[in-house]
Design an enzyme around this catalytic site. Structure first.
Site, PDB file in Angstrom:
ATOM      1  CG  ASP A 251      -2.278  -5.675  -4.110  1.00 44.32           C
ATOM      2  OD1 ASP A 251      -2.661  -5.552  -4.927  1.00 44.32           O
ATOM      3  OD2 ASP A 251      -0.908  -5.918  -4.293  1.00 44.32           O
TER       4      ASP A 251
HETATM    5  C1  BGC Z   1      -1.235  -5.171  -7.946  1.00 44.09           C
HETATM    6  C2  BGC Z   1      -1.066  -3.674  -7.097  1.00 44.09           C
HETATM    7  C3  BGC Z   1      -1.926  -2.654  -7.716  1.00 44.09           C
HETATM    8  C4  BGC Z   1      -3.617  -4.216  -7.809  1.00 44.09           C
HETATM    9  C5  BGC Z   1      -4.214  -3.663  -8.818  1.00 44.09           C
HETATM   10  C6  BGC Z   1      -2.094  -6.271  -7.548  1.00 44.09           C
HETATM   11  O1  BGC Z   1      -2.079  -6.915  -8.191  1.00 44.09           O
HETATM   12  O2  BGC Z   1       0.293  -5.689  -6.727  1.00 44.09           O
HETATM   13  O3  BGC Z   1      -0.059  -2.977  -8.071  1.00 44.09           O
HETATM   14  O4  BGC Z   1      -2.446  -1.427  -7.764  1.00 44.09           O
HETATM   15  O5  BGC Z   1      -3.493  -5.167  -8.471  1.00 44.09           O
HETATM   16  O6  BGC Z   1      -4.376  -3.731  -9.762  1.00 44.09           O
END
Ligand code: BGC
Length: 694
Positions: A251
């Site tokens: 993540d």
């Molecule tokens: C989120 C993810 C997301 C990523 C990219 C993160 O903060 O938890 O679900 O895909 O950002 O935007």
């Protein structure tokens, strides 16, 4: 928006792609990886488009190797649509689609998102969000499908299959990610049986049954190790036990901690930029701390999926697929099928527009585009049909629509409400109430509506008996004492850009509600396990959702699986293809379902739950093990069949490290919600350990 071209084709990769999969694919992957320098390999293990997408970029980039024809990854968020593409379709949120209980619809939604992403040059969709909703206070509850592992698995597998007709899917966030406010630091303690039975099966299903090419690790830690470097989750369970041959990406930004921990424990790709990978990883390989075989394995996993899914092939899709008529119709269909009729006193819905002169449409949300939170799942639709617009279009000039677009009603508003033949209050939650942490509203500590919105409902209902409430939001809302005051209640979640039309379809009877709650709606927070958005340590035990209220013998406001229709259904006797079974068998349960009404076609979700009398371990009171939605004309009967693999009745025996079938006479209960199960039979299963559950 500019079309992005994936045409980094070289003769080498083209030749490689023209042959089949299996051993052949592995040979092609090996041949490509063997030609890469260490730097080229390490470069492919981290994104390079910056911590935040630059203004002119619409996709996150991860380099490929151009000279070998290995394409880059081009990623976009997507739980409710291709987030970064201007004008892409905004579908109802995951929770709304979970409420359809229709994997077939979900597969088409996945395919539509995949098609749109491919059309704008993307090849990895950062979806679905499939964290089990331990508690509806979770700020991102709208993104996931619900609180039950079997239901989550069915919906997620369908979505992944649809997406992967065009691009790669990315189930997230692995695992036990269900508190926003502390997500970067939180440690979740969870025993292995609970982990394997409650928090992981849906991830396993996306990988094993759905063939998901990638998985995103979560921010939080589980049992003391951050998910981006969690040996138990990534190496032992995902890659060894489940034999996952795709890749794991982190993540964003706060999802990685250390170079060695990540590399040695199975993280293949750091997103969105190199922090612990890049130069520190290169150095760790050069000084012998990370064997080059680890790098080769990670790169092989990514190249394998690029080839297997034809990411090196040009696409003939163009931007005309964005919000195409077909996709908009699908968004409307998903919203119709995922809206849940929670109350309908004396058949006050559907409204008969030919018998109405004047409708009052009331509330701030009535004319507000309200498609979900402002976090990473946000989208950029070209337009949003609000409930007011949908209602106005549905009734045309025949009916006068009075719009009171505020939440506090003054004397003149009350007079308008009083004079109306029907009142539709549109209220609920918005991105200000719930959402992703850091960029959105975070967790929701009170499940009730704001005092102002409760007063709005009360004031409208007091002024006019014929008050219907359309409720928006991403999860459970507690009703309090306003529920008896209103005639009808339709839960529409965040219904997507076509939501206004879907709401009108349902209110005026052009469509019949068939959604069912994929989560429990409690009467109050007391009926749920505790939710702590402050502590940095939390223990997840075996019970939440309907399993928790069932165990405590509590009566929720609306139980898991509940939802009304404009027609009635009668169900016949339950039969099973066999009364005794052994490991590996698949038992088919059959039941006749009749639309016993005379006016409306409708659809019912038949649900099958299993109980385990005499189990050696503490089990749920009942577990959902199968469901099927059946559409019926008035008077029509169909036989619904639900297949249950006997191995799905196993529990995880931690001491033996094995899935175990108990020699029990299992009870099988079938009906139309977790609390309405009028038909029962038994299934006697022969004990066996281990059984294969992956
Ligand atoms: C989120 C993810 C997301 C990523 C990219 C993160 O903060 O938890 O679900 O895909 O950002 O935007």
């Amino acid at each position: 928006m500019k079309l992005r071209n994936l045409g980094l084709l070289s003769t080498c990769l083209l030749a490689a792609c023209s042959s089949g999969g299996g051993d052949d694919l592995e040979k092609r992957v090996d041949a490509l990886v063997a030609q890469m320098s260490l730097t080229e390999k390490v470069d492919q293990m981290a994104g390079d488009s910056g911590a935040f997408l630059p203004e002119d970029a619409t996709l996150w980039n991860v380099p490929g190797v151009e000279r070998l024809g290995v394409p880059p990854f081009r990623m976009s968020d997507g739980p409710r649509g291709v987030g970064t593409a201007e004008g892409a379709t905004t579908f109802p949120v995951g929770m709304a689609r979970g409420a359809t209980w229709e994997p077939d619809v979900e597969q088409r939604v996945g395919a539509a998102m995949g098609r749109e992403l491919r059309a704008v040059g993307g090849n990895v969709l950062l979806a679905p969000t499939i964290n089990n909703l331990r508690h509806p206070s979770w700020g991102r509850s709208q993104e996931t499908y619900g609180e039950d592992v079997h239901h989550l698995s069915e919906m997620a597998v369908a979505f992944v299959r649809g997406v992967q007709e065009y691009v790669l899917a990315n189930p997230k966030h692995y695992a036990a990610n269900s508190i926003e406010d502390t997500r970067f630091q939180l440690d979740v303690t969870v025993d292995e049986r609970t982990l394997r039975e409650i928090y992981l099966p849906h991830f396993r299903a996306t990988v094993r049954e759905g063939g998901a090419a990638s998985v995103m690790s979560a921010y939080n830690s589980v049992n003391g190790q951050f998910c981006g470097e969690n040996e138990q989750l990534l190496k032992r369970i995902l890659k060894t036990d489940w034999e996952f041959d795709g890749f794991v990406l982190s993540d964003w930004i706060f999802g990685t901690q250390t170079t060695l921990g990540s590399a040695l424990n199975g993280l293949d790709l750091e997103m969105p930029i190199a922090m612990v990978y890049g130069a520190p990883l290169l150095e760790a390989v050069q000084n012998g701390d990370v064997p080059e075989s680890v790098i080769d394995d990670a790169v092989r996993r990514m190249v394998r999926k690029k080839l297997q899914h034809g990411l090196d092939q040009p696409s003939d899709l163009d931007e005309s697929v964005l919000a195409s008529d077909e996709h908009l119709a699908l968004a409307r269909e998903a919203s119709v099928k995922g809206s849940v009729l929670l109350k309908n006193e004396s058949g006050s819905l559907p409204l008969d527009s030919s018998a109405l002169d004047r409708i009052a449409v009331v509330g701030l949300l009535a004319d507000m585009p309200n498609t979900g939170d402002n976090g990473s799942s946000d989208t950029r639709p070209a337009f949003v049909v609000t409930p007011l617009q949908g209602i106005q279009e549905a009734v045309g000039d025949q009916v006068t629509v009075e719009h009171i677009g505020k939440d506090v009603l003054e004397a003149e508003d009350i007079a308008v409400v009083e004079a109306a033949d029907a009142v539709i209050v549109v209220t609920g939650l918005t991105a200000e109430d719930e959402g992703e942490g850091l960029i959105g509203a975070g967790d929701r500590l009170d499940l009730a509506l704001s005092g102002e919105r409760v007063s709005l409902i009360r004031d409208a209902a007091e002024a006019n008996d014929r008050t219907v409430v359309v409720l928006e939001g991403g999860g459970a809302i507690t009703m309090g004492d306003w529920l008896p005051d209103i005639e009808a209640l339709l839960m529409v979640w965040y219904p997507g850009q076509m939501g206004g039309h879907a709401i009108a379809d349902l209110l005026f009877g052009d469509a019949n509600p068939s959604g069912k709650l994929p989560i429990t709606f409690p009467t109050s927070l007391d009926q749920l396990p505790p939710f702590d958005n402050v502590s940095l340590e939390v223990t997840y035990d075996y019970f939440h959702g309907y399993r928790y209220v069932d165990r405590n013998d509590a009566t929720p406001e609306f139980p898991f699986g509940f939802g009304l229709s404009y027609t009635t259904f009668a169900i016949g006797g339950l039969t099973a293809s066999q009364a005794r079974a052994v490991a590996g068998d698949v038992v088919t349960f059959s039941i006749d379902v009749t639309n016993s009404g005379t006016d409306a076609a409708g659809a019912e979700v038949i649900q099958l739950y299993v109980t385990y009398p005499g189990s050696a371990v503490e089990r749920s009171e009942r577990d959902l093990k199968g469901f099927a939605k059946v559409a019926l004309e008035p008077g029509e009967t169909q036989t619904v069949q639900i297949a249950v693999p006997v191995n799905s009745l196993a529990y995880y025996d931690v001491a033996a490290a094995a899935w175990t079938l108990e020699g029990l006479e299992h009870e099988v209960h079938v009906g139309t919600s977790s609390r309405d199960l009028p038909r029962s039979t038994t299934l006697t299963v022969e004990a066996q350990q281990p059984v294969s559950v992956y």
